[in-house]
Design an enzyme around this catalytic site. Structure first.
Site, PDB file in Angstrom:
ATOM      1  CG  ASP A 106     -28.971   7.236 -17.077  1.00 17.66           C
ATOM      2  OD1 ASP A 106     -29.650   7.311 -18.117  1.00 17.66           O
ATOM      3  OD2 ASP A 106     -29.090   6.318 -16.241  1.00 17.66           O
ATOM      4  CG  ASP A 124     -28.309   3.273  -5.875  1.00 21.48           C
ATOM      5  OD1 ASP A 124     -27.932   2.878  -4.757  1.00 21.48           O
ATOM      6  OD2 ASP A 124     -28.103   2.648  -6.924  1.00 21.48           O
ATOM      7  CB  SER A 167     -28.812  -1.562 -14.437  1.00 24.25           C
ATOM      8  OG  SER A 167     -28.447  -0.696 -13.402  1.00 24.25           O
TER       9      SER A 167
END
Ligand code: ARG
Length: 430
Positions: free
Chosen positions: A16, A125, A176
């Protein structure tokens, strides 16, 4: 440097954020500076810098923030007793406001007008980054590439290939994961089915409790004003202490947490955590508090802990309320010093003993041994006269409490059972 606006990107070195470096540079026209905070669980500084620069960043900073994570974020939360929904020690949630602080610092130093992070639109987040940056530097723009672009994982890989970005095809984790010294957070994949037990490959820090050594281990932790300072009699730095407790706890199967959690964005989500040091230190800290804090402070502090946990979870670390709560928490910790002895054994954490020079526990008051007893038994009667007065008054004036109760002994007709003395009791006034 060019005349392009600068953007400081929180960089983990994963797919990412690597794609984000390129995207911010080429799609958004930024000059990208990366910031990687070492919170105890990152790739090496060389690797991070190499990856950031390769992807097109003009500068790559790696900051060791392990100690400040513990002293400024984790230990205050330990002192507060904060556990989100009673179980999550908040590792990820505590790391974010620190990374936000570093982003702002680098932005100030480099004259950047924007900061960026790699969070998605569905998580907590993004909230933590956006809100914290807004609190610390309202003028900075916050860019969230992953939230903006509509690339799935496969498209991201294609994008990386197309632009010659080196995203090493490492063994892809099916989960994740976010980790720092205070804990490891694991989501997605098979964990999305809350009925399925987490497979062993979800865990990296902890062994399966049954596979841990059956003899276990006994440890002693010392606290000074609510902060752990010694392990087994030895003075240790915060980073060393937490690292050692993670290793030790992990080896004995301590600190696995499986939780269906409520995200701020309204989604219930299944989360698995590994947090051996957090679980051990929280249990130990509560044990010292049980000796040194009054009943009222303990009771009120539980509300503060809940509030603190929710503020932290919701990204409101820098709020006035969280800061004011800290003033309260700090003042409660003045006498929270002492020793705790614990056993770690096959996933079970057992409190064996606690002691404190400021202990409010009095053996002479608590004992049932007549010879040592200093409690004034005669006082109990007078105390109860007064303590029970409101209820006796209520019974005398509004008094159908007894009539409302269902007989527990149906064979015995009401009215036969009379209290001792026979006379109904009346409220007395002084
Ligand atoms: N649910 C946890 C939290 O909101 C952990 C999030 C972990 N993040 C991640 N990228 N896996 O704090």
């Amino acid at each position: 440097m060019s005349g392009r606006p600068r953007c400081v990107l929180a960089f983990s070195g994963g797919l990412d954020t690597t794609v984000a470096v390129h995207w911010l540079t080429h799609q958004r026209g930024f000059e990208v500076i990366t910031l990687s905070a070492d919170l105890g669980e990152t790739r090496s500084a060389e690797e991070l810098q190499y990856r950031a620069l390769r992807a097109g960043a003009v500068a790559a900073h790696v900051v060791d923030a392990k100690e400040v994570l513990l002293t400024d974020f984790v230990f205050p939360s330990l002192q507060a007793g904060a556990m989100y929904q009673g179980v999550y020690p908040l590792a990820t949630a505590l790391g974010r406001p620190l990374i936000a602080r570093l982003l702002v610092e680098v932005a100030r130093e480099t004259g950047a007008s924007a900061v960026a992070h790699g969070c998605t639109a569905k998580g907590n987040d993004q909230v933590r980054f956006d809100v914290a940056v807004g609190a610390l530097a309202p003028a900075l723009q916050v860019v969230a590439p992953v939230r903006e672009w509509s690339l799935g994982r496969t498209e991201e890989i294609a994008y990386a290939a197309e632009h010659g970005l080196e995203v090493k095809a490492t063994r892809e984790s099916p989960y994740s994961v976010d980790a720092n010294l205070w804990g490891r957070s694991v989501e997605t994949g098979v964990l999305e089915d809350p009925w399925q037990a987490p497979p062993e490959d979800a865990f990296e820090w902890t062994v399966e409790p049954a596979a841990a050594p059956s003899e276990g281990v006994i440890i002693e932790i010392h606290f000074e004003q609510g902060v752990p300072t010694r392990l087994d009699g030895q003075g240790v730095s915060p980073v060393e202490l937490v690292g050692r407790l993670n290793d030790l706890g992990g080896a004995h199967g301590i600190g696995r947490i499986d939780h269906v959690e409520d995200r701020l964005v309204g989604i219930k989500s299944r989360e698995v955590y590994e947090a051996p040091a957090a679980v051990i230190l929280d249990t130990a800290h509560r044990a010292v508090e049980s000796l040194t804090l009054s009943r009222d402070v303990l009771r009120f502090k539980r509300q503060v802990a809940d509030e603190w946990a929710q503020l932290t979870y919701d990204g409101l670390w820098y709020s006035a309320l969280r800061q004011s709560l800290y003033a309260f928490v700090r003042s409660t910790q003045q006498f929270v010093s002492g020793e705790v002895r614990l056993q770690l054994r096959q996933g079970a954490l057992t409190l064996l003993g606690r002691s404190s020079p400021a202990s409010l526990y009095s053996r002479e008051l608590a004992t049932y041994e007549r010879a040592q007893d200093r409690f004034r038994h005669q006082s109990a009667e007078g105390f109860l006269n007064i303590f029970g007065l409101p209820l006796r008054t209520q019974a005398a004036v509004q008094g159908n409490l007894w009539e409302e109760t269902k007989p527990l002994l149906p064979s015995m007709p009401r009215g036969i059972a009379e209290g001792p003395g026979g006379e109904p009791e009346h409220a007395q006034s002084d």
